[in-house]
Design an enzyme around this catalytic site. Structure first.
Site, PDB file in Angstrom:
ATOM      1  N   GLU A 292     -44.259   5.591  14.139  1.00 35.82           N
ATOM      2  CA  GLU A 292     -43.211   6.295  13.371  1.00 35.82           C
ATOM      3  C   GLU A 292     -43.796   7.648  12.577  1.00 35.82           C
ATOM      4  O   GLU A 292     -43.601   7.578  11.207  1.00 35.82           O
ATOM      5  CB  GLU A 292     -42.610   5.579  12.584  1.00 35.82           C
ATOM      6  CG  GLU A 292     -41.651   4.499  13.344  1.00 35.82           C
ATOM      7  CD  GLU A 292     -40.668   3.423  12.586  1.00 35.82           C
ATOM      8  OE1 GLU A 292     -39.745   3.400  12.882  1.00 35.82           O
ATOM      9  OE2 GLU A 292     -41.447   3.093  11.276  1.00 35.82           O
TER      10      GLU A 292
HETATM   11  C1  TNX Z   1     -39.599   0.013  12.949  1.00 31.18           C
HETATM   12  S1  TNX Z   1     -41.376  -1.360  14.335  1.00 31.18           S
HETATM   13  C2  TNX Z   1     -40.559  -0.074  12.212  1.00 31.18           C
HETATM   14  C3  TNX Z   1     -40.689  -0.621  10.754  1.00 31.18           C
HETATM   15  C4  TNX Z   1     -39.425  -0.878  10.314  1.00 31.18           C
HETATM   16  C5  TNX Z   1     -38.747  -1.871  11.463  1.00 31.18           C
HETATM   17  C6  TNX Z   1     -37.211  -2.338  10.917  1.00 31.18           C
HETATM   18  C7  TNX Z   1     -42.227  -0.576  13.853  1.00 31.18           C
HETATM   19  C8  TNX Z   1     -43.634  -0.161  14.473  1.00 31.18           C
HETATM   20  N1  TNX Z   1     -41.660   0.110  12.736  1.00 31.18           N
HETATM   21  O1  TNX Z   1     -41.477   0.312  10.114  1.00 31.18           O
HETATM   22  O2  TNX Z   1     -39.546  -1.775   9.376  1.00 31.18           O
HETATM   23  O3  TNX Z   1     -38.428  -0.764  12.508  1.00 31.18           O
HETATM   24  O4  TNX Z   1     -36.826  -3.141  12.032  1.00 31.18           O
END
Ligand code: TNX
Length: 488
Positions: free
Chosen positions: A299
């Site tokens: 992300e």
């Molecule tokens: C996605 S999964 C994220 C996290 C969040 C999560 C909440 C991932 C690699 N990144 O930063 O905490 O969703 O469900």
């Protein structure tokens, strides 16, 4: 009444032999050869039996014709694999055999799950022969200790639960925008300035080097290794708050206690960045006996692809220079990867082509599909805790899926295993955490351990229903899914 055999995850072979049952008595002892690596495991077995039985169980180093013994032994004659084991039980004697100490730990857990209270309060083990080995070598749980901190004593409860369901990898998400949770020798400001915050202004915390070593050791005895994650090049606000040199302005960023993602980032063109990555990853690798270190990589919403690839390569190089293998979230599949890199699949909404290409280039896929394995998702619309972005996950959703065919075009041999994840934006303490883990962690554990032909929802439903007294005895909070008839 026939004896109940309700082991989770479902073993490969379970046969009742028709002999009389073993009974845990005052005379019960654990017997093991006096090798240093086996004594610790024998003590673990004696401790577990002692707790269940309510009285201390002795460890001895010779059988001497004794009755009611639990015999632990290393043998060569089992199918390949470190964690394979055999358990045979009958009146007076239980044999636990494995090729390695890790296999014996799995056998001990099976034994504990086989103990049933018979009328009159006697604890019995039905006469069975069990032969068992895991389907996948990586059966993990990722715990986010960054959004909310979890003290060592609580993480030990989580490790205990993992071991009980034969999970073997505790992945710790140690850093994020909201806090930095591991002391790093070369970068003391990370914990000095960025560990006291959490989501919503809740208290923070961090693990000292001693705490971390304690966790690693506690896991090692129970067959659970720790994979530390330092999330870069995004999710780094705790780092950019502690070290202003990581920002173009040279000034520290503000602390962050919200739950948005994707805004913070490192900068490939700043001279401080490379040194930061090398320092942090070499120190974290040096603290970690396991073979993997997780670099995050998820992300990063405000960075061009080239810069992202440069930073992933720099983090990966630091991990490899420290003698470890790299794990990263699925986004790293968009960058060139060394063979053997583990790509953790989480967001099922995207094009599978990069994962197919990564697998062809020798990467391994770790399956954590958000819609099945993200145990911070609500069970249903009425669940108080948790998030919903990947949907609701009832127990059956967490159980009924097949890792080897999850990503079209990725061959089954490229799947290294399965990992559940629990993110803690809304989970501020252990009761909140276990409320989301139980019962779904047991479902994921069976997906990861048991062969597909040994998995059956109706059968699992019955077995998991019998877990409630165990969770209650430990004082853990859990979710009474309406999909199960719970034994209380
Ligand atoms: C996605 S999964 C994220 C996290 C969040 C999560 C909440 C991932 C690699 N990144 O930063 O905490 O969703 O469900």
């Amino acid at each position: 009444m026939p004896d109940v055999i309700a082991v989770i995850p479902q073993p490969a072979v379970v046969e009742t032999t028709g002999d009389a049952s073993f009974e845990l008595t005052e005379a019960t002892t654990v017997v093991v050869d006096g090798r240093p690596d086996l004594i610790g495991i024998a003590v673990l077995a004696a401790d577990l039996l002692g707790r269940v039985g309510g009285r201390a169980v002795e460890v001895r180093y010779a059988e001497n014709g004794a009755d009611d013994i639990v015999r632990l032994r290393l043998v060569e004659s089992l199918p390949a694999g470190d964690e394979a084991y055999r358990l045979t039980s009958r009146k007076g004697r239980i044999d636990l055999e494995a090729r390695t100490p890790a296999g014996l730990v799995r056998a001990i857990v099976t034994l504990r799950q086989l103990l049933v209270a018979a009328p009159g309060g006697v604890l019995r083990v039905p006469a069975v022969r069990i032969e068992d080995a895991p389907r996948y070598q990586w059966r993990g749980l990722s715990v986010d200790v960054a959004r909310h901190f979890l003290p060592v004593r609580d993480l030990k409860v989580v490790i205990g639960l993992m071991a009980h369901y034969k999970l073997n990898v505790l992945h710790l998400h140690l850093t994020d925008d909201q806090g930095w949770r591991l002391h790093v020798r070369s970068r003391p400001l990370l914990t000095r300035l960025s560990s006291s915050t959490s989501v919503d202004g809740d208290p923070g915390g961090f693990y000292t080097a001693e705490d971390y070593a304690d966790l690693v050791a506690y896991g090692a005895v129970r067959g659970v290794r720790v994979v530390p994650e330092v999330d870069v090049p995004g999710h780094v606000n705790a780092a950019t708050h502690a070290y202003g040199e990581l920002n173009p302005t040279g000034e520290p960023t503000e602390t962050y206690t919200g739950i948005e993602v994707g805004f913070s980032r490192l900068h490939a063109d700043l001279p401080a960045t490379g040194a930061f990555l090398t320092d942090v990853f070499s120190d974290v690798a040096a603290m970690t006996p396991g073979e993997y270190v997780h670099i995050g990589g998820d992300e990063v919403l405000t960075m061009e692809a080239d810069e992202y690839a440069t930073l992933v390569a720099a983090a990966s190089a630091a991990v490899r220079a420290a003698g470890k293998k790299v794990v990263g979230w699925q986004e790293i599949a968009h960058t060139p990867l060394e063979p053997g890199t583990v790509v953790q699949y989480w967001d099922t909404r995207v094009d599978p082509a990069p994962f197919v290409a990564a697998a062809q280039a020798g990467a391994l896929l770790l399956m954590s599909p958000g819609s099945k394995a993200y145990l911070d998702m609500k069970y249903d619309a009425s669940t108080d805790l948790g998030l919903e972005w990947a949907g609701h996950i009832e127990l059956r959703d967490a159980y009924d899926w097949e890792p080897s065919t999850l990503i079209e075009g990725v061959p089954a041999e490229s799947v290294i295993g399965v990992e559940a994840a629990v993110w803690t934006e809304t989970l501020r303490d252990l009761p909140a955490l276990t409320q989301m883990l139980l019962p779904r962690l047991a479902a994921i554990a069976e997906v990861a351990w048991s062969a597909p032909e040994r998995r059956d929802w109706d059968d699992f439903r019955t077995r998991v229903g019998r877990q409630a007294p165990f969770w209650d005895r430990l004082g853990l909070s859990w979710y009474a899914s309406p999909q199960v008839d719970w034994t209380r």
